[in-house]
Design a protein around this motif. Structure first.
Motif, short mmCIF file in Angstrom:
data_model
loop_
_atom_site.label_atom_id
_atom_site.label_comp_id
_atom_site.label_asym_id
_atom_site.label_seq_id
_atom_site.Cartn_x
_atom_site.Cartn_y
_atom_site.Cartn_z
N ASP A 9 33.46 39.80 37.32
CA ASP A 9 33.33 41.26 37.38
C ASP A 9 32.05 41.68 38.09
N THR A 13 30.73 47.21 34.66
CA THR A 13 32.10 47.70 34.79
C THR A 13 32.87 47.66 33.46
N ARG A 16 35.00 50.79 32.93
CA ARG A 16 36.13 50.81 33.87
C ARG A 16 37.17 49.78 33.45
N ARG A 17 36.73 48.63 32.95
CA ARG A 17 37.65 47.60 32.47
C ARG A 17 38.48 48.13 31.30
N ILE A 77 36.93 46.34 39.71
CA ILE A 77 36.26 45.68 38.58
C ILE A 77 35.85 44.26 38.97
#
Length: 93
Positions: A9, A13, A16-17, A77
Motif C-alpha cells: 500500500d 491509505t 481509503r482501504r 491504494i
C-alpha cells in the motif's frame, strides 16, 4: 499453475482501504479465478500494509487483468503490485 500477487500500500491509505473494502471483497467473491490464499499483509502493530494472494490459474495474464482492475488498485491504494509464477516444492516428488 500457481501465481502469487504481492501488493504494498501507499502510506496513509487506511481510510481509503476501508472505504473500498466492500467492493474489493465482492469482486474477490465473484471472481472466476481460484484463490488458494488471500488476505492483508500486516505490520507488527496490526496495521495493514498490503495484500497477498495465491491463485491457481493457467494464465498469468488473466490474473494480471483481474488484479489491476481491483478496487484497491484503481482507487490508488496499492503502491506496488508484483505478479509472479510460483512453484510449490513442499511435498513435491
Amino acid at each position: 499453475m500457481h501465481i502469487i500477487v504481492y501488493c504494498l500500500d501507499h502510506p496513509e491509505t487506511a481510510e481509503r482501504r476501508r472505504t473500498h473494502f466492500a467492493a474489493h471483497k465482492a469482486r474477490l467473491q465473484a471472481s472466476p479465478l481460484r484463490a488458494l490464499i488471500a488476505g492483508p499483509l500486516t505490520e507488527p502493530d496490526g496495521t495493514t500494509s498490503g495484500s497477498f494472494f495465491l491463485y491457481e490459474s493457467e494464465d498469468i495474464e488473466t490474473v494480471r487483468h483481474f488484479v489491476l482492475d481491483d478496487p484497491f488498485n484503481t482507487a490508488g491504494i496499492w503502491k506496488t503490485v508484483d505478479i509472479r509464477h510460483f512453484e510449490n516444492r513442499v511435498n513435491s516428488h
